[in-house]
Enzyme design. Structure first.
Site, PDB file in Angstrom:
ATOM      1  N   ASP A 113     -14.222  -6.926  15.042  1.00 21.71           N
ATOM      2  CA  ASP A 113     -14.005  -7.481  14.048  1.00 21.71           C
ATOM      3  C   ASP A 113     -14.364  -9.234  13.543  1.00 21.71           C
ATOM      4  OD1 ASP A 113     -15.240  -5.080  12.349  1.00 21.71           O
ATOM      5  OD2 ASP A 113     -13.813  -4.289  12.326  1.00 21.71           O
ATOM      6  N   GLU A 114     -12.470  -9.278  14.331  1.00 19.26           N
ATOM      7  CA  GLU A 114     -12.590 -10.825  14.790  1.00 19.26           C
ATOM      8  C   GLU A 114     -13.052 -11.670  15.495  1.00 19.26           C
ATOM      9  OE1 GLU A 114     -10.719  -8.213  15.350  1.00 19.26           O
ATOM     10  OE2 GLU A 114      -9.311  -8.845  17.225  1.00 19.26           O
ATOM     11  N   HIS A 138     -19.366  -1.522  10.752  1.00 19.23           N
ATOM     12  CA  HIS A 138     -18.326  -2.084   9.469  1.00 19.23           C
ATOM     13  C   HIS A 138     -18.533  -2.990   8.502  1.00 19.23           C
ATOM     14  CE1 HIS A 138     -14.698  -2.401   7.574  1.00 19.23           C
ATOM     15  NE2 HIS A 138     -13.745  -3.425   8.089  1.00 19.23           N
ATOM     16  N   SER A 282       7.167  26.536   4.186  1.00 14.72           N
ATOM     17  CA  SER A 282       7.353  27.027   3.101  1.00 14.72           C
ATOM     18  C   SER A 282       7.851  26.625   1.666  1.00 14.72           C
ATOM     19  CB  SER A 282       9.015  27.060   4.167  1.00 14.72           C
ATOM     20  OG  SER A 282       8.876  25.840   3.801  1.00 14.72           O
TER      21      SER A 282
END
Ligand code: NDP
Ligand code: MG
Length: 363
Positions: A113-114, A138, A282
């Site tokens: 992206d950068e 993206h 548990s």
């Protein structure tokens, strides 16, 4: 015992009310659209060339899936790296980003992206033609204006919700990783159909493709990685590890309890949500969860989450990260060096050597 149970009932009651409230809000606000194989037409890509720029995690998977779906794919990958050799070994003839952009009708930018903004300006933009569809996995660069498509060029996002190796391996098995799709404002119906066909080509519509917007994909992605997936979880694990070590416990014990075992819990989340995790652990662990968890993530933590979200929405985070890159990542690299030397990393590296089955990866 009775008192304990009553206290627990109260806690559960107030929690579930809150949850019900937010679920109702969500279901009234959102009409989620999901597309499957029948909603997409691969033949629309028949006479088109798809340029995949970058042969990394997403690039190698999407390029191969599209080719196996019968599409005409050209790979743009700079020479001199392992990814170039990988593309060649997969039977592609990689060209420069500029040449790929010039030949592609659909151009998917699958670079980190950068670096996308600079490569777009220098190599891709001068080679775009009217009617091309500019794509990404993206929305960061488009949403935050590092890529400004010229007039007449629609943008589409097709984002698999999984890493590239999974996008590839699921496709080969006959399945597909669910994906997101978004179109830029005012994009044509043709662009939407092409993007859906693309999503089908990578196997996305086999799993289901959810419609979103560039803003929603980008902002929720950044928020998730900052607050939970990378930032939140790392900070939580480190603080817990430090607390035990400062109290005199052995770092090895602290590592196992606060980091190693996280995988078991996350696997249960992944398969069946919080309910399944709580069913599997548990009762003691489950009770500790309800009564102690909210003391760790408090109203103050949530207020900070809202602040982080508003920094994302306002573009403050994006501006900071873009400027950090212009400064050659000076601050980023300094903090990376410091983080790499944290005691949890030192002890973890030693302990992972004792567990051959985990396929340790030391960087
Ligand atoms: P990778 O880091 O795996 O691959 C990056 C590619 O870009 C490599 O082929 C690399 O080649 C090339 N590259 C890097 N720097 C430059 C440069 N300066 N000039 C030219 N080429 C360069 O990226 P991802 O596949 O992870 O990410 C691609 C996109 O997909 C991003 O937008 C990301 O947000 C998005 N995405 C990623 C996901 C993932 O799981 N990885 C999931 C969903 C979306 P070289 O080998 O020569 O460096
Ligand atoms: Mg993400």
């Amino acid at each position: 015992m009775l008192t304990l149970l009553a206290g627990l009932a109260l806690i559960l009651d107030s929690n579930s009310k809150q949850l019900l409230h937010s679920l109702t809000l969500e279901s009234t606000n959102m009409a989620i659209k999901v597309y499957y194989d029948d909603d997409a037409d691969l033949s629309l890509l028949k006479n088109k060339t798809i340029a995949i720029i970058g042969y990394g995690s997403q690039g190698h998977a999407q390029a191969q899936n599209l080719r196996d779906s019968g599409c005409n794919v050209i790979v743009g990958q700079r020479p001199g790296s392992a990814n170039y050799d990988l593309a060649v070994s997969h039977g592609f003839k990689p060209v420069s980003a500029a040449d790929a952009a010039a030949q592609g009708d659909l151009i998917n930018v699958l670079l980190p992206d950068e670096v996308q903004g600079d490569v777009f300006k220098a190599d891709i933009k001068p080679n775009l033609k009217t009617g091309n569809l500019l794509m990404c996995s993206h929305g960061f660069n488009i949403h935050f204006n590092q890529i400004v498509p010229p007039q007449g060029i629609d943008c589409a996002l097709v984002a698999p919700k999984g890493p590239g190796h999974l996008v590839r391996s699921e496709y080969v098995k006959g399945g597909g990783v669910p994906s997101l799709i978004a179109l830029s404002e005012g994009a044509s119906e043709t662009s939407r159909k092409l993007a859906l066909a693309y999503a089908k080509g990578i196997g996305g519509t086999r799993g289901g493709v959810i419609e979103t917007s560039f803003a929603e994909e980008t902002e929720t992605d950044l928020f998730g990685e900052q607050v939970v997936l990378c930032g939140g979880v790392s900070a939580l694990v480190k603080a817990a590890f430090e607390t035990l070590v400062e109290a005199g416990y052995q770092p090895e014990m602290a590592y196992f309890e606060c980091m190693h075992e996280l995988k078991l819990i996350v696997d249960l989340f992944y398969q069946g949500g919080l309910n399944y995790m709580r069913y599997s652990v548990s009762n003691t662990a489950e009770y500790g969860d309800y009564t102690r968890g909210p003391r760790i993530v408090t109203d103050q933590t949530k207020a900070e989450m809202k602040k982080i979200l508003s920094e994302i929405q306002s573009g403050q985070f994006a501006r900071e990260w873009i400027l950090e890159n212009k400064a050659n990542q000076a601050g980023f690299k300094a903090v990376r060096r410091r983080e790499r030397a944290h005691p949890i990393e030192v002890v973890g590296k030693q302990l992972r050597k004792m567990m051959t089955w985990i396929n340790a990866k030391e960087y």
